[in-house]
Design an enzyme around this catalytic site. Structure first.
Site, PDB file in Angstrom:
ATOM      1  N   HIS A  40       0.587  -1.227   0.270  1.00 53.42           N
ATOM      2  CA  HIS A  40      -0.691  -0.003   0.199  1.00 53.42           C
ATOM      3  C   HIS A  40       0.958   1.083   0.068  1.00 53.42           C
ATOM      4  O   HIS A  40       0.496   2.035   0.207  1.00 53.42           O
ATOM      5  CB  HIS A  40      -0.773   0.332   1.016  1.00 53.42           C
ATOM      6  CG  HIS A  40      -2.561  -0.816   1.620  1.00 53.42           C
ATOM      7  ND1 HIS A  40      -3.198  -0.465   0.718  1.00 53.42           N
ATOM      8  CD2 HIS A  40      -2.250  -2.527   0.989  1.00 53.42           C
ATOM      9  CE1 HIS A  40      -4.341  -1.261   0.938  1.00 53.42           C
ATOM     10  NE2 HIS A  40      -3.285  -2.747   0.841  1.00 53.42           N
ATOM     11  N   THR A  41       2.578   1.317  -0.238  1.00 52.64           N
ATOM     12  CA  THR A  41       2.982   2.369  -0.207  1.00 52.64           C
ATOM     13  C   THR A  41       2.928   3.028  -1.711  1.00 52.64           C
ATOM     14  O   THR A  41       3.589   3.942  -1.528  1.00 52.64           O
ATOM     15  CB  THR A  41       4.685   1.950  -0.024  1.00 52.64           C
ATOM     16  OG1 THR A  41       4.671   0.717  -0.369  1.00 52.64           O
ATOM     17  CG2 THR A  41       4.672   1.472   1.534  1.00 52.64           C
ATOM     18  N   ASP A  42       2.368   1.780  -2.607  1.00 49.86           N
ATOM     19  CA  ASP A  42       2.225   2.816  -3.891  1.00 49.86           C
ATOM     20  C   ASP A  42       1.787   3.866  -4.564  1.00 49.86           C
ATOM     21  O   ASP A  42       1.983   5.061  -5.095  1.00 49.86           O
ATOM     22  CB  ASP A  42       2.482   0.961  -5.056  1.00 49.86           C
ATOM     23  CG  ASP A  42       0.944   0.488  -5.172  1.00 49.86           C
ATOM     24  OD1 ASP A  42       0.421   0.769  -4.181  1.00 49.86           O
ATOM     25  OD2 ASP A  42       0.505   0.130  -6.211  1.00 49.86           O
ATOM     26  N   GLY A 129      -7.740 -13.708  -8.333  1.00 49.12           N
ATOM     27  CA  GLY A 129      -8.401 -13.107  -6.407  1.00 49.12           C
ATOM     28  C   GLY A 129      -7.772 -13.335  -5.624  1.00 49.12           C
ATOM     29  O   GLY A 129      -7.656 -13.681  -4.659  1.00 49.12           O
ATOM     30  N   SER A 133      -2.098 -10.107  -8.985  1.00 46.23           N
ATOM     31  CA  SER A 133      -1.906  -8.955  -9.582  1.00 46.23           C
ATOM     32  C   SER A 133      -2.464  -9.554 -11.217  1.00 46.23           C
ATOM     33  O   SER A 133      -1.934  -9.415 -12.603  1.00 46.23           O
ATOM     34  CB  SER A 133      -0.397  -8.382 -10.440  1.00 46.23           C
ATOM     35  OG  SER A 133      -0.229  -7.911  -9.066  1.00 46.23           O
ATOM     36  N   SER A 134      -3.662  -9.883 -10.760  1.00 53.73           N
ATOM     37  CA  SER A 134      -4.111 -11.362 -12.548  1.00 53.73           C
ATOM     38  C   SER A 134      -4.716 -10.400 -13.353  1.00 53.73           C
ATOM     39  O   SER A 134      -4.217  -9.817 -14.570  1.00 53.73           O
ATOM     40  CB  SER A 134      -5.313 -11.923 -12.177  1.00 53.73           C
ATOM     41  OG  SER A 134      -6.165 -12.050 -11.595  1.00 53.73           O
ATOM     42  N   SER A 135      -5.187  -8.632 -12.458  1.00 56.92           N
ATOM     43  CA  SER A 135      -5.696  -7.762 -13.862  1.00 56.92           C
ATOM     44  C   SER A 135      -4.740  -7.281 -13.635  1.00 56.92           C
ATOM     45  O   SER A 135      -4.960  -6.896 -15.046  1.00 56.92           O
ATOM     46  CB  SER A 135      -7.005  -6.664 -12.781  1.00 56.92           C
ATOM     47  OG  SER A 135      -6.105  -5.979 -12.104  1.00 56.92           O
ATOM     48  N   ASP A 180       1.579  -2.691 -10.349  1.00 56.07           N
ATOM     49  CA  ASP A 180       1.201  -3.876 -10.195  1.00 56.07           C
ATOM     50  C   ASP A 180       1.854  -3.970 -11.067  1.00 56.07           C
ATOM     51  O   ASP A 180       2.469  -4.517 -12.342  1.00 56.07           O
ATOM     52  CB  ASP A 180      -0.329  -4.487  -9.489  1.00 56.07           C
ATOM     53  CG  ASP A 180      -0.628  -5.201  -8.945  1.00 56.07           C
ATOM     54  OD1 ASP A 180       0.721  -4.230  -7.767  1.00 56.07           O
ATOM     55  OD2 ASP A 180      -1.572  -4.553  -8.403  1.00 56.07           O
ATOM     56  N   TYR A 229      -9.910  -2.042   0.049  1.00 60.73           N
ATOM     57  CA  TYR A 229      -8.869  -0.737  -0.257  1.00 60.73           C
ATOM     58  C   TYR A 229      -9.084   0.103  -0.492  1.00 60.73           C
ATOM     59  O   TYR A 229      -7.901   1.482   0.058  1.00 60.73           O
ATOM     60  CB  TYR A 229      -8.666  -1.917  -1.542  1.00 60.73           C
ATOM     61  CG  TYR A 229      -7.072  -1.486  -2.078  1.00 60.73           C
ATOM     62  CD1 TYR A 229      -6.374  -1.978  -1.978  1.00 60.73           C
ATOM     63  CD2 TYR A 229      -7.179  -0.459  -2.753  1.00 60.73           C
ATOM     64  CE1 TYR A 229      -4.939  -1.778  -3.017  1.00 60.73           C
ATOM     65  CE2 TYR A 229      -6.101  -0.063  -4.132  1.00 60.73           C
ATOM     66  CZ  TYR A 229      -5.283  -0.565  -3.528  1.00 60.73           C
ATOM     67  OH  TYR A 229      -3.541  -0.409  -3.931  1.00 60.73           O
TER      68      TYR A 229
END
Length: 396
Positions: A40-42, A129, A133-135, A180, A229
């Site tokens: 969550h730093t990105d 899921g 990072s499949s998306s 990602d 998120y």
């Protein structure tokens, strides 16, 4: 260089031939990613240390002349989506993978010459899921495929990663950062990537020889858009405003202590501030071969995600503990990904893999009573487009 296609790519090509009666013009592939540290730093303009993995989404593609896109997803039971290729993308009633395809291609329309429509067949082996990072893998493969079909490569990997992120933020509705997509775009075999998410500068960091990326899937499926998120991102932005900084990347613990804010918002900010420091320290530990130090930093990261950012689950905590007990001082384990389920990453010597798998089999069951899914991965290469040959091989 000519080499045989892997099975997932072969499946995409064969499905394309069956549907359209001709071979695809190009293939594109893009990897998933696993994050070693820096969660969550990105989106707070901070630092992350991920690696692309040797699991990919493949897109077999060919041009059309009617301005339409026909997309087929093999992993969704050969489900189809048919829509107009336009900057003004329209949401599909069922959303899901279709919205990822529509939103991603729409980002490219105003920026680059594109064919007058395209046929796409999508297949992959990045678990969905799972926090791998499949998306992002899908988005980068789509963008590389569209680029290759058009013959225009003026947009580089960083620019394509930005477009893929825009699709997530503006169309799909997940306020994710750039990690990602950029990892999928610029991964390097045998290396992690230190990413400065403000400048988008990347530095390859060699992974020690003889180590394995063991990813243990809790079987607790994540859904970032429907989870907390976006709430976490809002809390981080609230903390940054309270301290008068552009992003939490610019904040310090001293500033945090001196600024009144609610307890949850304070703890969210504390995680980000300390996590940024841990990423830089972990990079140095990897470069110097200090695996014990790396493991201590990964354990501290997991504790911070559990206690301050509150994104782990009991199942994830159990997986991390089981793996850390096996790894000892030879590496580390922590939750990886956005949280609320998904996977744990362990960086460990290959010799410890049998013991780690045995510990997971004996000690873990999901809330539904299922064993963990274990993926043994290597750090892989970033996204690329591949032109088909007459014999069905690929030239890279």
């Amino acid at each position: 260089m000519t080499k045989q296609l892997p099975p997932t790519a072969q499946a995409a090509v064969q499905a394309y031939i069956e549907r359209h009666g001709a071979k695809p013009t190009v293939l594109a592939r893009a990897p998933g990613r696993v994050n070693l540290i820096g969660e969550h730093t990105d989106y707070n303009d901070g630092f992350v240390l991920p690696a692309a993995i040797d699991r990919d989404t493949w897109v077999a593609a060919g041009p059309r002349s009617d301005g339409q896109v026909l997309a087929i997803a093999l992993d969704e039971g050969k489900a189809e989506d048919h829509f107009e290729l336009s900057e003004q993308a329209v949401h599909h009633p069922e959303s899901g993978w279709r919205d990822h395809v529509r939103g991603t291609l729409a980002q490219l329309v105003p920026l680059a010459p594109l064919p007058q429509g395209m046929n796409l067949v999508i297949a992959g082996d990045v678990p969905m899921g799972a926090g791998l990072s499949s998306s992002a893998s899908l988005a980068m493969a789509l963008l590389r495929a569209a680029q290759a079909l058009s013959g225009d490569d003026t947009l580089n990997g960083k620019q394509l990663a930005r477009l893929a992120q825009q699709a997530e933020n503006r169309f799909v509705g997940c306020q994710c950062g750039i990690m990602d997509q950029l990892t999928s775009a610029e991964g390097k075999p045998g290396h992690a990537l230190l990413i400065d998410c403000r400048s988008l500068d990347t530095e390859p960091v060699s992974l020690p020889k003889g180590t394995t990326l063991l990813i243990a899937h809790s079987r607790v499926r994540r859904g970032l858009v429907d989870s907390a998120y976006n709430e976490r991102r809002e809390q981080c932005e609230t903390a940054a405003r309270a301290m008068g900084v552009p992003a939490l990347r610019d904040a310090t613990l001293e500033m945090l202590a001196a600024t009144p804010m609610s307890d949850p918002v304070m703890r969210r900010a504390r995680h980000i501030i300390t996590e940024n420091s841990r990423v830089l320290s972990a990079t140095q530990a990897l470069r110097s071969g200090d695996m014990q130090g790396l493991g201590e930093l990964m354990a501290a990261s997991h504790a911070s995600m559990r206690d301050d950012f509150e994104i782990t689950t009991p199942a994830i905590d159990q997986l991390a503990s089981l793996l850390q007990n096996v790894v000892g001082n030879a590496g580390g384990a922590r939750m990886t990904g956005g949280g609320f389920g998904g996977c744990v990453i362990a960086l460990l010597p290959q010799a410890l893999v049998p013991a780690a798998k045995a510990a997971l089999e004996a000690g873990y069951r999901s809330p539904e009573g299922l064993p963990a899914l274990v993926y043994l991965c290597e750090a892989g290469a970033g996204a690329e487009a591949i032109h088909m040959t007459a014999t069905g091989t690929m030239e890279g």
